[in-house]
Structures are given as C-alpha cells and as structure tokens.
Design a protein around this motif. Sequence first.
Motif, PDB file in Angstrom:
ATOM      1  N   ARG A  17       0.825  -1.220   0.000  1.00  0.00           N
ATOM      2  CA  ARG A  17       0.000   0.000   0.000  1.00  0.00           C
ATOM      3  C   ARG A  17       0.852   1.260   0.000  1.00  0.00           C
ATOM      4  NH1 ARG A  17      -3.403  -2.698   4.249  1.00  0.00           N
ATOM      5  NH2 ARG A  17      -4.916  -3.901   3.049  1.00  0.00           N
ATOM      6  N   GLU A  18       1.939   1.231   0.769  1.00  0.00           N
ATOM      7  CA  GLU A  18       2.811   2.418   0.810  1.00  0.00           C
ATOM      8  C   GLU A  18       3.433   2.671  -0.556  1.00  0.00           C
ATOM      9  OE1 GLU A  18       5.515   1.557   3.989  1.00  0.00           O
ATOM     10  OE2 GLU A  18       4.037   2.072   5.552  1.00  0.00           O
ATOM     11  N   CYS A  20       2.202   1.808  -3.426  1.00  0.00           N
ATOM     12  CA  CYS A  20       1.136   2.301  -4.302  1.00  0.00           C
ATOM     13  C   CYS A  20       0.873   3.783  -4.077  1.00  0.00           C
ATOM     14  CB  CYS A  20      -0.154   1.524  -4.067  1.00  0.00           C
ATOM     15  SG  CYS A  20      -0.125  -0.136  -4.748  1.00  0.00           S
ATOM     16  N   SER A  21       0.779   4.178  -2.807  1.00  0.00           N
ATOM     17  CA  SER A  21       0.429   5.584  -2.576  1.00  0.00           C
ATOM     18  C   SER A  21       1.584   6.500  -2.955  1.00  0.00           C
ATOM     19  CB  SER A  21      -0.016   5.804  -1.134  1.00  0.00           C
ATOM     20  OG  SER A  21       1.029   5.458  -0.266  1.00  0.00           O
ATOM     21  N   LYS A  22       2.807   5.975  -2.910  1.00  0.00           N
ATOM     22  CA  LYS A  22       3.958   6.808  -3.266  1.00  0.00           C
ATOM     23  C   LYS A  22       4.106   6.972  -4.779  1.00  0.00           C
ATOM     24  CE  LYS A  22       8.909   7.161  -2.372  1.00  0.00           C
ATOM     25  NZ  LYS A  22      10.066   6.515  -1.724  1.00  0.00           N
ATOM     26  N   SER A  25      -0.783   7.446  -8.790  1.00  0.00           N
ATOM     27  CA  SER A  25      -1.774   8.472  -8.456  1.00  0.00           C
ATOM     28  C   SER A  25      -3.178   7.970  -8.793  1.00  0.00           C
ATOM     29  CB  SER A  25      -1.491   9.718  -9.271  1.00  0.00           C
ATOM     30  OG  SER A  25      -1.470   9.354 -10.629  1.00  0.00           O
ATOM     31  N   ASN A  27      -5.129   5.504  -7.739  1.00  0.00           N
ATOM     32  CA  ASN A  27      -5.806   4.532  -6.880  1.00  0.00           C
ATOM     33  C   ASN A  27      -7.320   4.750  -6.780  1.00  0.00           C
ATOM     34  OD1 ASN A  27      -5.507   6.839  -5.500  1.00  0.00           O
ATOM     35  ND2 ASN A  27      -4.507   5.967  -3.684  1.00  0.00           N
ATOM     36  N   ARG A  28      -7.842   5.764  -7.449  1.00  0.00           N
ATOM     37  CA  ARG A  28      -9.303   5.925  -7.448  1.00  0.00           C
ATOM     38  C   ARG A  28      -9.891   5.566  -8.816  1.00  0.00           C
ATOM     39  NH1 ARG A  28      -9.334   5.781  -2.746  1.00  0.00           N
ATOM     40  NH2 ARG A  28     -10.570   4.021  -3.442  1.00  0.00           N
ATOM     41  N   CYS A 193      -2.582  -1.969  -6.952  1.00  0.00           N
ATOM     42  CA  CYS A 193      -2.879  -0.618  -6.455  1.00  0.00           C
ATOM     43  C   CYS A 193      -4.355  -0.264  -6.625  1.00  0.00           C
ATOM     44  CB  CYS A 193      -2.010   0.411  -7.172  1.00  0.00           C
ATOM     45  SG  CYS A 193      -0.261   0.222  -6.755  1.00  0.00           S
ATOM     46  N   ASP A 196      -7.472  -4.275  -3.566  1.00  0.00           N
ATOM     47  CA  ASP A 196      -6.859  -4.384  -2.248  1.00  0.00           C
ATOM     48  C   ASP A 196      -6.804  -5.860  -1.820  1.00  0.00           C
ATOM     49  OD1 ASP A 196      -5.763  -3.687   0.123  1.00  0.00           O
ATOM     50  OD2 ASP A 196      -7.610  -2.918   1.025  1.00  0.00           O
TER      51      ASP A 196
END
Length: 274
Positions: A17-18, A20-22, A25, A27-28, A193, A196
Amino acid sequence: KWKSLYQIQRERKQIMRETCSKYKSNNRRIITPYHVSRIFVEDKYRVLYCEVPKAGCSNWKRVLMVLNGLASSTKDIQHNTVHYGNYLKRLDGFDHKGIYHRLNSYTKMLFIREPFEKLVSAFRDKFEHPNNYYHPVFGKAIISRYRVNATKEALRTGSGVKFKEFIQYLLDVHRPVGMDIHWDHVNRLCSPCLIDYDFVGKFESMEEDANFFLHLIGAPQNLTFPKFKDRHSDEERTTTKITQQYFAQLSPSQRQRSYDFYYMDYLMFNYSKP
C-alpha cells in the motif's frame, strides 16, 4: 505460529500500500474487466486468486478445483486440464455487479516470486523445451531481430533463443512481438494498487504461506498445497544460483536495465536488489 504469519501478512500489505500511494496516483480509478482478467473465482469458499505465472499457479488452480468440488485430489488433475480445461471461472466473465460483489466480499489473494527468478523460470520453460507456441511466435521474431547472421533453420523454427537475446527483446521499447503474461509485471497482471488484496503469498515460503491461507478460508483439513513440480519435473527448479548463472551472461548495463524493468515489483513486494 499463526501469530507470526498474521504479522508477516500485515507487513507485506503495508509495504504494498505504501508503494502504491507513493508511486501511483490512480488509486481511485474504475476497475474494468481488463483489470480482473487474470483473477480466478472459487465461489464455494469465496476466493479470488490472481494468477501469476511461474509462482505456483498450476498448483493453485488445482487447489481451487478441489475446493470447488471439481476433483477430489490435486494429484488427479493433469497440467492440460488445469490450464486448458476452462473449469475455473474468471472474474471478467461476470457482469459489473457480479465483479464488484465478489471484489467486496471474497478473500482476494496473489502469490508472487522474486522477479529475476520468475523470469529465468519462464525462459527455461518456454524456450529451452520444444514449444509449438513460444518458438514460432516469440522465438522467430526474437532471432530475426537480435541475432546477427542467423541460420535459415533458426529463422524457420524460432528454436534455440539465447537468454541474452530474450533480454534484448524484453528491454526493447519497439518489441517485435508483444508482452506475455509469463514475463509481465505483477503490477500489471494483478493491479494491486487498484485491488486491495487480503493475502500476499510468496513462492519462496510457498508451503507455509499456502497452508496458512487454506487455514484462513476454512478449507478441508486434508487439503494441503501440492509440492510437485508441474512441468519438466525431472529438471531442477529455478533457484537463486541458477538465476545468477543466466544473468552472468548479460552485460552490467543489461542487468541494471532488467532490474529497472521490474523495479515496481521489487519495491512493492519487498525483494532486495539482486
């Protein structure tokens, strides 16, 4: 024992997850059938399994078939039945509602493997053994593009691709033939990403991880993950040592670029740089 395995799962998911968030962009983004085309569905135990080739996928499909009541034992299921029998449903075969219902309520899992080792395993399987798909489709294109003074025979059959030539193809932005699931990024195959995953298993700790997963979903106690090697069973499994022998054939720059190619997989699944 379970406690430490739960902890390992928490850590793997957190790193994923980290990462992916890094780096991602998106993830939505909307999940489309394309994103779930590699995910197999087992409705009885409510499992979604994203297939990563060369990371135990044949045996995982056997396990899903047994869970589903399609076979009584993993030993009874032939390789071709697993891959070409179409006994298991894929998630992209359901409508929008069916896809989302399963993504939201089933246990989602994937199993991965050290990227270079997975790559060498795929190369050995597809190019060092007779193969009536990979040699004519990939082999011919690779030899004609990267081999100087190739013989007519090699160009005709596409057999005998060398690892160095295979890597040239892999790293070529203008690849003469497309990508293939056997050497694509896990990142692209399973969209971690966007989706989940509840469980991230590793080939390197397969037995422990697999049996822990079966315990978590409440599988029958007599069902354990099969240990047998599915193809070319007389041949040694691809190990770190064998992988190093193949990568020794490459230049330092090719090795670095291969690592860059799989960089996200290395990062996301916490494998150290070879």
